[in-house]
Design an enzyme around this catalytic site. Structure first.
Site, PDB file in Angstrom:
ATOM      1  N   MET A   1       9.843  -6.149  38.099  1.00  0.00           N
ATOM      2  CA  MET A   1       8.868  -6.196  36.998  1.00  0.00           C
ATOM      3  C   MET A   1       7.549  -5.584  37.461  1.00  0.00           C
ATOM      4  SD  MET A   1       9.708  -9.527  34.774  1.00  0.00           S
ATOM      5  CE  MET A   1       8.928 -10.764  35.778  1.00  0.00           C
ATOM      6  N   GLY A   2       7.583  -4.836  38.555  1.00  0.00           N
ATOM      7  CA  GLY A   2       6.373  -4.159  39.029  1.00  0.00           C
ATOM      8  C   GLY A   2       5.450  -5.089  39.785  1.00  0.00           C
TER       9      GLY A   2
ATOM     10  N   HIS B   1       5.167  -5.868  45.909  1.00  0.00           N
ATOM     11  CA  HIS B   1       4.662  -6.373  47.182  1.00  0.00           C
ATOM     12  C   HIS B   1       5.745  -6.165  48.236  1.00  0.00           C
ATOM     13  CE1 HIS B   1       7.196  -9.772  46.252  1.00  0.00           C
ATOM     14  NE2 HIS B   1       6.483 -10.068  45.174  1.00  0.00           N
TER      15      HIS B   1
ATOM     16  N   HIS C   1       9.436  -6.934  47.368  1.00  0.00           N
ATOM     17  CA  HIS C   1      10.146  -5.881  46.624  1.00  0.00           C
ATOM     18  C   HIS C   1      10.496  -4.722  47.562  1.00  0.00           C
ATOM     19  CE1 HIS C   1       7.489  -7.580  43.288  1.00  0.00           C
ATOM     20  NE2 HIS C   1       8.685  -7.696  42.754  1.00  0.00           N
TER      21      HIS C   1
ATOM     22  N   GLY D   1      16.547 -10.291  45.331  1.00  0.00           N
ATOM     23  CA  GLY D   1      15.945 -11.146  46.353  1.00  0.00           C
ATOM     24  C   GLY D   1      16.469 -12.566  46.326  1.00  0.00           C
TER      25      GLY D   1
ATOM     26  N   LYS E   1      14.689 -14.937  47.109  1.00  0.00           N
ATOM     27  CA  LYS E   1      13.539 -15.701  46.612  1.00  0.00           C
ATOM     28  C   LYS E   1      13.875 -16.353  45.268  1.00  0.00           C
ATOM     29  CE  LYS E   1       9.129 -16.337  45.102  1.00  0.00           C
ATOM     30  NZ  LYS E   1       9.289 -16.391  43.681  1.00  0.00           N
TER      31      LYS E   1
ATOM     32  N   GLN F   1      18.552 -16.868  40.063  1.00  0.00           N
ATOM     33  CA  GLN F   1      18.730 -15.569  39.394  1.00  0.00           C
ATOM     34  C   GLN F   1      19.822 -14.759  40.080  1.00  0.00           C
ATOM     35  OE1 GLN F   1      15.354 -13.043  37.958  1.00  0.00           O
ATOM     36  NE2 GLN F   1      15.759 -11.925  39.835  1.00  0.00           N
TER      37      GLN F   1
ATOM     38  N   SER G   1       4.982 -13.348  45.799  1.00  0.00           N
ATOM     39  CA  SER G   1       5.327 -13.316  44.380  1.00  0.00           C
ATOM     40  C   SER G   1       4.180 -12.645  43.634  1.00  0.00           C
ATOM     41  CB  SER G   1       5.501 -14.754  43.881  1.00  0.00           C
ATOM     42  OG  SER G   1       5.420 -14.793  42.474  1.00  0.00           O
TER      43      SER G   1
ATOM     44  N   ARG H   1       3.099 -13.538  40.941  1.00  0.00           N
ATOM     45  CA  ARG H   1       2.270 -14.612  40.365  1.00  0.00           C
ATOM     46  C   ARG H   1       1.250 -15.160  41.371  1.00  0.00           C
ATOM     47  NH1 ARG H   1       7.137 -15.923  37.197  1.00  0.00           N
ATOM     48  NH2 ARG H   1       6.592 -15.353  35.064  1.00  0.00           N
TER      49      ARG H   1
HETATM   50  P1  AMP Z   1      10.380  -9.495  40.074  1.00  0.00           P
HETATM   51  O1  AMP Z   1       9.542  -8.261  40.070  1.00  0.00           O
HETATM   52  O2  AMP Z   1       9.597 -10.737  40.359  1.00  0.00           O
HETATM   53  O3  AMP Z   1      11.279  -9.603  38.884  1.00  0.00           O
HETATM   54  O4  AMP Z   1      11.346  -9.350  41.319  1.00  0.00           O
HETATM   55  C1  AMP Z   1      12.157  -8.234  41.493  1.00  0.00           C
HETATM   56  C2  AMP Z   1      13.102  -8.493  42.645  1.00  0.00           C
HETATM   57  O5  AMP Z   1      12.343  -8.751  43.830  1.00  0.00           O
HETATM   58  C3  AMP Z   1      13.995  -9.722  42.424  1.00  0.00           C
HETATM   59  O6  AMP Z   1      15.292  -9.437  42.917  1.00  0.00           O
HETATM   60  C4  AMP Z   1      13.295 -10.779  43.240  1.00  0.00           C
HETATM   61  O7  AMP Z   1      14.169 -11.801  43.685  1.00  0.00           O
HETATM   62  C5  AMP Z   1      12.781  -9.960  44.405  1.00  0.00           C
HETATM   63  N1  AMP Z   1      11.661 -10.633  45.090  1.00  0.00           N
HETATM   64  C6  AMP Z   1      10.550 -11.156  44.520  1.00  0.00           C
HETATM   65  N2  AMP Z   1       9.783 -11.747  45.460  1.00  0.00           N
HETATM   66  C7  AMP Z   1      10.421 -11.584  46.649  1.00  0.00           C
HETATM   67  C8  AMP Z   1      10.145 -11.988  47.994  1.00  0.00           C
HETATM   68  N3  AMP Z   1       9.056 -12.675  48.305  1.00  0.00           N
HETATM   69  N4  AMP Z   1      11.026 -11.651  48.965  1.00  0.00           N
HETATM   70  C9  AMP Z   1      12.165 -10.953  48.649  1.00  0.00           C
HETATM   71  N5  AMP Z   1      12.480 -10.554  47.401  1.00  0.00           N
HETATM   72  C10 AMP Z   1      11.630 -10.874  46.405  1.00  0.00           C
END
Ligand code: AMP
Length: 283
Positions: free
Chosen positions: A30-31, A34, A37, A149, A151, A155, A187, A189
């Site tokens: 979702m952009g 960090h 990602h 991830g 994390k 999901q 994260s 967030r």
């Molecule tokens: P999101 O942008 O939050 O939807 O996350 C995109 C992908 O990055 C998902 O597969 C998450 O599980 C992964 N992700 C988010 N935070 C972390 C983290 N701290 N370490 C590893 N993967 C992550």
């Protein structure tokens, strides 16, 4: 690095890559990228010839009272990071591209596996929204392998389940959680937190580790340990959502002989939602 903004271009590029006999690795995001990602992007880079990252904040998975409108959008910085990682293409669709007729009568993947459990209880629309958009993205990008991830452990389980149940021809690979120096899981967030709040938020992982070491030391009363987790969250200034110790396979309470467990925890700190988890292997 190609920036793809249309469905047709995405499909065309995917077709071309495959026509040359190359494999596609895909990282949906979702952009507001960090290190977490980017660690997945590096893994994707090792797994295939052509790496596609999507950047799309999927409104379908947000509840009405959640942070869809304020979710951080940092496309220029994200693009820069992805260029550094030698990503081949970024798919950044608009809402109009993903949901041209809106979402009212849109087909949804219905999941029963997390109904009334963990995040499924407090965010009833969440996993269905994730499963639906990931299915759409897979149909567009046609990846050979996709990286998610740990994390977001629930999901990850949901994605593995829909891929299995719906017989999608894609391999799902996971990457470990990246954390800051205090242990707080990275994260997007976390951007909502002040420096002091981030330090406090790291207490969630410290608590998970504490409970994990009790389990490793032989404690098996998971109900009591969950209750302990909730109480400790409250004492640390979090508003608990859940603190559950479950089987990694079923995400349900473990049977007596279960050896593969995961602690799943979620809470809010000053209304900012935090989730984290830890897998534990016991003898
Ligand atoms: P999101 O942008 O939050 O939807 O996350 C995109 C992908 O990055 C998902 O597969 C998450 O599980 C992964 N992700 C988010 N935070 C972390 C983290 N701290 N370490 C590893 N993967 C992550």
């Amino acid at each position: 690095m190609k920036i793809i903004n249309t469905l047709e271009t995405a499909r065309h590029i995917a077709k071309q890559v495959k026509a040359c006999g190359n494999r596609i690795a895909f990282v949906p995001t979702m952009g507001n990228l960090h290190e977490g990602h980017l660690s997945l992007v590096r893994k994707a880079r090792e797994l295939a010839d052509f790496v596609i990252v999507s950047i799309y904040v999927n409104s379908m998975q947000f509840g009405h009272n959640e942070d869809f409108d304020t979710y951080p959008k940092t496309f220029a910085a994200d693009k820069h990071h992805l260029e550094q990682e030698n990503v081949d293409a970024v798919f950044a669709p608009t809402e109009k591209i993903m949901y041209p007729e809106g979402q009212t009568d849109h087909t949804r993947i219905q999941l029963d596996c997390l109904d009334g459990m963990h995040c499924g209880l407090s965010r009833p629309q969440f996993f269905s929204g994730v499963a639906t958009v990931v299915t759409k993205l897979f149909n567009i990008v046609t990846p050979d392998v996709a990286v998610f991830g740990e994390k977001d452990f629930q999901q990850l389980c949901v994605i593995k389940k829909i891929v299995h149940d719906l017989m999608m021809p894609v391999e799902i690979v996971s990457g470990p959680t990246c954390r800051d120096e205090n242990g707080l899981a990275l994260s997007s967030r976390n951007n909502y937190l002040t420096h002091t709040e981030k330090k406090k938020a790291a207490g969630l992982y410290a608590l998970i580790q504490k409970v994990a070491s009790k389990i490793s030391a032989g404690e098996r009363d998971y109900t009591r340990l969950s209750q302990f987790g909730i109480e400790q969250m409250q004492e640390s200034g979090f508003v608990p959502d859940y603190f559950n110790i479950v089987s990694t396979k079923t995400l349900k309470p473990p049977s007596d002989d279960e050896s593969s467990l995961v602690i799943l925890a979620a809470c809010t700190l000053n209304n900012i939602r935090l989730i984290d988890n830890m897998q534990i292997q016991i003898d």
